[in-house]
Design a protein around this motif. Structure first.
Motif, short mmCIF file in Angstrom:
data_model
loop_
_atom_site.label_atom_id
_atom_site.label_comp_id
_atom_site.label_asym_id
_atom_site.label_seq_id
_atom_site.Cartn_x
_atom_site.Cartn_y
_atom_site.Cartn_z
N SER A 183 0.81 -1.22 0.00
CA SER A 183 0.00 0.00 0.00
C SER A 183 0.85 1.28 0.00
O SER A 183 0.52 2.27 -0.65
CB SER A 183 -0.95 0.02 1.20
OG SER A 183 -0.21 -0.06 2.41
N SER A 184 1.97 1.25 0.72
CA SER A 184 2.79 2.46 0.83
C SER A 184 3.35 2.88 -0.52
O SER A 184 3.22 4.04 -0.94
CB SER A 184 3.94 2.23 1.81
OG SER A 184 4.79 3.37 1.86
N ILE A 185 3.95 1.94 -1.24
CA ILE A 185 4.54 2.29 -2.53
C ILE A 185 3.46 2.58 -3.57
O ILE A 185 3.61 3.46 -4.42
CB ILE A 185 5.49 1.17 -3.02
CG1 ILE A 185 6.18 1.61 -4.32
CG2 ILE A 185 4.78 -0.13 -3.23
CD1 ILE A 185 7.23 0.65 -4.80
N ILE A 186 2.35 1.87 -3.51
CA ILE A 186 1.26 2.10 -4.47
C ILE A 186 0.70 3.51 -4.30
O ILE A 186 0.48 4.24 -5.26
CB ILE A 186 0.14 1.05 -4.31
CG1 ILE A 186 0.63 -0.31 -4.82
CG2 ILE A 186 -1.13 1.47 -5.06
CD1 ILE A 186 -0.33 -1.45 -4.59
N GLU A 187 0.50 3.91 -3.04
CA GLU A 187 -0.02 5.26 -2.79
C GLU A 187 0.99 6.31 -3.22
O GLU A 187 0.62 7.41 -3.67
CB GLU A 187 -0.36 5.42 -1.31
CG GLU A 187 -1.59 4.61 -0.91
CD GLU A 187 -1.86 4.66 0.58
OE1 GLU A 187 -1.09 5.35 1.28
OE2 GLU A 187 -2.82 4.01 1.03
N SER A 188 2.29 5.98 -3.12
CA SER A 188 3.32 6.92 -3.53
C SER A 188 3.29 7.16 -5.03
O SER A 188 3.47 8.28 -5.50
CB SER A 188 4.71 6.40 -3.13
OG SER A 188 5.74 7.14 -3.73
N ILE A 189 3.03 6.09 -5.78
CA ILE A 189 3.09 6.20 -7.24
C ILE A 189 1.72 6.53 -7.85
O ILE A 189 1.61 7.39 -8.71
CB ILE A 189 3.62 4.88 -7.84
CG1 ILE A 189 5.07 4.65 -7.41
CG2 ILE A 189 3.52 4.91 -9.37
CD1 ILE A 189 5.65 3.35 -7.89
N TYR A 190 0.67 5.85 -7.38
CA TYR A 190 -0.64 5.97 -8.03
C TYR A 190 -1.65 6.80 -7.25
O TYR A 190 -2.56 7.37 -7.84
CB TYR A 190 -1.24 4.57 -8.26
CG TYR A 190 -0.47 3.72 -9.24
CD1 TYR A 190 -0.69 3.83 -10.60
CD2 TYR A 190 0.49 2.83 -8.80
CE1 TYR A 190 0.02 3.05 -11.51
CE2 TYR A 190 1.20 2.04 -9.69
CZ TYR A 190 0.96 2.15 -11.04
OH TYR A 190 1.67 1.39 -11.93
N GLY A 191 -1.52 6.83 -5.95
CA GLY A 191 -2.56 7.44 -5.12
C GLY A 191 -3.29 6.37 -4.34
O GLY A 191 -2.71 5.34 -4.00
#
Length: 862
Positions: A704-712
């Motif tokens: 979730s952390s990296i996904i939110e960083s890249i995509y939201g």
């Protein structure tokens, strides 16, 4: 259509010639007295029917052209259909022929058939090298269904910003700043089609090279159904491209939705622009860092005077000039309004741009002893090599051998390679040396006539290496370049990032996962600032703060968007022929007052960041008393590639504000959650529709952390995966087959109408005081032609095309043609002096537009 001197009917088959000569529509007087298959006699008849193929010829003999030429050359038929329907995908040749038989008559069909005949008639079948947009394009939208175009999340954000800042009441201006390879054109055309043209705005798109005209036209052609989003009743989409290689501004209309103009053509034809301007206009300047040039400003100022509420949008990857003064002027032109920008590091993390692999090659060649006093002054003043020194560098056999040997040693690794050379001689030399080694290579430079052909060969894979002089720094779309060779020293941030950007198209943009940036460095001592980031990004905190206090701080703001990619190129030491390489390995996500910021980390910097993080984790009171300069000197002082100073400042501010270390992401971790890769995996695993959301949710929960960083958030990520699923695991870059508007020819009365001698006498009285010496005779031609309006012959004989002898042709048009031919008594050439005299005729713009535009719409049979 211009006369082609190399054209001859002798290059056609006897079958085709016979079919035309003995066609029912061919006048009896043009046929041989006795039926024959003698080619010499048939060619003589053909020359009476038509000097060369034109629209009238194609209309009359279309069936014969298809039967005896296109049916027998399926590959040519396929190319013709691609031009007529503006498709890019592969076609079955036999299917193409059937499609052509059924295609309605349109201007693009007539033009494409003419070009095919010209290619046969000149003995050189090269139809692929003609621009698809050589004639105005009018697309029938009555059956078009609205179809959204898939945009990346950052492109959607850019469109939103454009609507907030440009799509407002009254005049507006601003810059869209997006790195090379990030889809500036795609983003801009999406906004223009969906949100501006649909509201009645006319787009005037200015660019500085004719080869960029086609690229913009492709973008509009690929996405025109977007107009239906806000204007479902739209009936047609009209576009015209204007340049020396395309159409004339005289053929443009007020009803054209898009007019794409090379700035040189616009600058030379300002008077022809006014009649075609719609009530609402938005001017777009492609590669807007050129907008401070006089030619651009003349065109923009002219349109603004005619349309006070004109909107102005600039597109660029490098909103900076070589001087602060130039950068200030550029930003002032766009109201110091940067509408949207995004840093390269963000796009690398999203795989839109490739991971850059920097390689430094030292040539061990020292040119400083050869520099004279004047050259030294020029270098100090302008920060670039003067032409005389460039010539000596280009001629260095030792240096060129280093460049060639470097490529040959890693030929397989480098793959498709683009070389930026110093001058024309350097282009030629490097190309020939590579060809001698068996490398498929060619070169281009501004002014070479077949540049377009060579670029297309490079795109298609026929060439492994292309050498150029800055032609491919801007705009030109050449995907899957694996390596860029930088062979010229420069201190220009803009030029540097444009060169590097050619190789940074990432996998999601049909590019490569990594890009090799190979930089060739000579021995410099006094002049040692070439490509050094310390002279691009201020390295002293005090200097940075002082610059922020100045009004012109906007000049340096965009460097965040372009600096990350080349901050690693530096020159240290003089050891001969050694390579220093560093590859981005991950990034930190830092909290700032303006949202999250990504900081790119290269392999060489990892140890420094690790040591710094360990120190910050100690929570020692002394840590809180440190500053960015101390951190830079202590942890990165001996590094060849220290971090970008501003990045380290952001990192430190995050730590001070949150007392936490920023979250770090490995590029390998990014690959695990990539939306395109996930969609492909789901297709491979045949995941059912009912299980899609759970599949994506499981990946999201884990990362979730990296996904939110890249995509939201999850919603954005889920939509992105589903979008790619719908497109088979690929971003949507489809090209539509278009349906041209059917031609509605105006009835034409060919009954003779004018007394030519009377018109000639009127011109003499009105323009020359009653007499004009040197004209022996003026007569109508015996038959009509579509290739010319009038001709002046030595001795003072004038022939006026009898096509103009009709009540459907205004009287002043015929007089204007007579006046034009009379001027040739004193000047054979259409040079500046001739045009100035010609333009003394009242309302010449109106009559030129009738001849170049309206006349071609008449339905006449010659």
């Amino acid at each position: 259509m211009a006369i082609h001197r190399d054209f001859s009917w002798e290059n056609f088959s006897v079958d085709f010639l016979s079919a035309v000569v003995y066609h029912d529509a061919t006048p009896e007087e043009y046929r041989p007295l006795h039926k024959t298959t003698d080619k010499v006699i048939l060619v003589a008849s053909m020359n009476m029917i038509a000097d060369q193929p034109d629209y009238s010829f194609v209309r009359t003999y279309r069936e014969e052209i298809e039967r005896f030429i296109l049916d027998r050359n399926p590959e040519m038929a396929k190319t013709v259909l691609k031009r007529v329907m503006h498709v890019r995908w592969s076609l079955n040749p036999r299917v193409a022929i059937l499609e052509l038989h059924e295609a309605p008559v349109s201007q693009s069909l007539l033009d494409s058939y003419c070009i095919a005949l010209l290619d046969v008639g000149t003995g050189d079948v090269k139809l692929d090298y003609y621009s698809t947009y050589r004639i105005p394009l009018s697309i029938d939208m009555r059956k078009t269904i609205y179809n959204d175009v898939l945009l990346y999340d950052f492109q959607q954000q850019a469109v939103k910003a454009l609507n907030e800042k440009i799509n407002v009441d009254g005049p507006a201006a601003g810059l869209l700043v997006m790195p090379t390879g990030s889809g500036k054109t795609r983003t801009a055309t999406y906004f223009l089609l969906r949100d501006m043209i649909s509201q009645g705005y006319q787009v005037i798109w200015l660019t500085h090279r004719h080869m960029l005209v086609d690229q913009a036209a492709d973008a509009f052609c690929n996405a025109y159904p977007l107009i239906k989003k806000n204007k479902p009743t739209a009936k047609k989409f009209s576009m015209i491209c204007v340049s020396g290689q395309h159409s004339s501004i005289r053929k443009a209309e007020k009803t054209d939705d898009v007019i794409i103009v090379s700035v040189q053509s616009g600058f030379r034809s300002l008077e022809y622009i006014e009649p075609v301007l719609a009530r609402k206009v938005i001017v777009v300047i492609d590669e807007a860092h050129h907008a401070v040039a006089r030619s651009y400003q003349r065109v923009v100022d002219f349109i603004r005077r005619k349309r006070r509420k004109m909107k102005l949008l600039g597109l660029t990857a490098t909103p900076i000039r070589s001087t602060d003064r130039g950068s200030k002027r550029l930003l002032e032109l766009f109201n110091e309004n940067i509408i949207y920008s995004i840093p390269m590091s963000k796009l690398i993390s999203k795989k839109i741009l490739a991971d850059p692999h920097f390689e430094r090659v030292e040539t061990a060649v020292n040119f400083e002893p050869q520099i004279n006093v004047n050259e030294a002054k020029l270098i100090k003043r302008f920060g670039e090599l003067p032409a005389t020194l460039i010539d000596r560098v280009a001629k260095s056999a030792k240096r060129n051998k280093v460049i060639i040997d470097t490529y040959m040693k890693k030929r397989e690794q480098y793959g498709k390679t683009l070389i930026f050379a110093l001058n024309i001689e350097h282009c030629y030399t490097l190309c020939k040396d590579l060809q001698k080694k068996g490398v498929k290579c060619d070169y281009i430079y501004s002014g070479r006539e077949d540049n377009d052909r060579i670029i297309k060969e490079f795109k298609s894979g026929e060439l492994d290496v292309l050498v150029n002089i800055n032609i491919l720094t801007e705009g030109s779309d050449v995907p899957k370049i694996q390596t860029v060779f930088l062979t010229r020293p420069t201190q220009s941030e803009g030029l540097l990032v444009q060169m590097i950007g050619r190789g940074l198209r990432g996998p999601k943009a049909q590019g490569t996962a990594t890009a090799n940036i190979v930089d060739f460095c000579d021995k410099w001592e006094t002049f040692n600032k070439w490509l050094n980031p310390e002279f691009i990004i201020p390295s002293v905190a005090g200097e940075e703060k002082e610059r922020k206090n100045k009004k012109t701080d906007l000049i340096r703001f965009p460097l965040e968007a372009i600096g990350a990619i080349y901050h690693g190129i530096t020159y240290v030491g003089d050891s001969s022929m050694r390579s220093l390489m560093s590859l981005p390995c991950g990034w930190y996500v830092c909290k700032t007052d303006n949202g999250d910021k990504d900081i790119l980390v290269f392999e060489e910097q990892q140890d420094g960041y690790h040591a710094m993080v360990q120190m910050l984790k100690t929570q020692d009171d002394s840590v809180f008393e440190t500053d960015v300069d101390t951190l830079m000197n202590r942890f990165f002082g001996g590094f060849v590639m220290p971090p970008y100073y501003h990045d380290l400042e952001i990192f430190y501010e995050h730590w001070k504000a949150t007392n936490t270390i920023p979250k770090y992401h490995e590029f390998e971790e990014r690959d695990e959650i990539d939306a395109v890769a996930l969609a492909k995996n789901m297709i491979t695993e045949n995941v059912g529709v009912a299980d899609i959301q759970k599949y994506v949710q499981d990946v999201y929960d884990k990362h979730s952390s990296i996904i939110e960083s890249i995509y939201g958030d999850f919603g954005i990520y889920f939509k992105r995966v589903v979008d790619y699923l719908m497109d088979g695991g690929q971003p949507n870059h489809s090209t539509l087959a278009i349906e041209p508007m059917p031609m509605e020819n105006i009835p034409f009365d060919s009954t003779p109408y004018y007394d030519l001698q009377e018109l000639y006498q009127e011109v003499c009285r009105e323009r020359f005081g009653g007499t004009y010496e040197g004209i022996e005779s003026i007569t109508w031609t015996e038959r009509a032609y579509t290739s010319f309006y009038g001709k002046y012959y030595i001795g003072g004989r004038i022939r006026i095309n009898c096509l103009l002898n009709s009540k459907d042709v205004p009287r002043e048009v015929v007089k204007y043609v007579i006046y034009h031919e009379m001027l040739h008594r004193d000047n054979w050439r259409h040079d500046k002096v001739f045009r100035e005299k010609e333009h003394e005729y009242p309302d010449y713009v109106k009559w030129d537009r009738f001849l170049d535009n309206t006349l071609g719409k008449f339905d006449f049979t010659l």
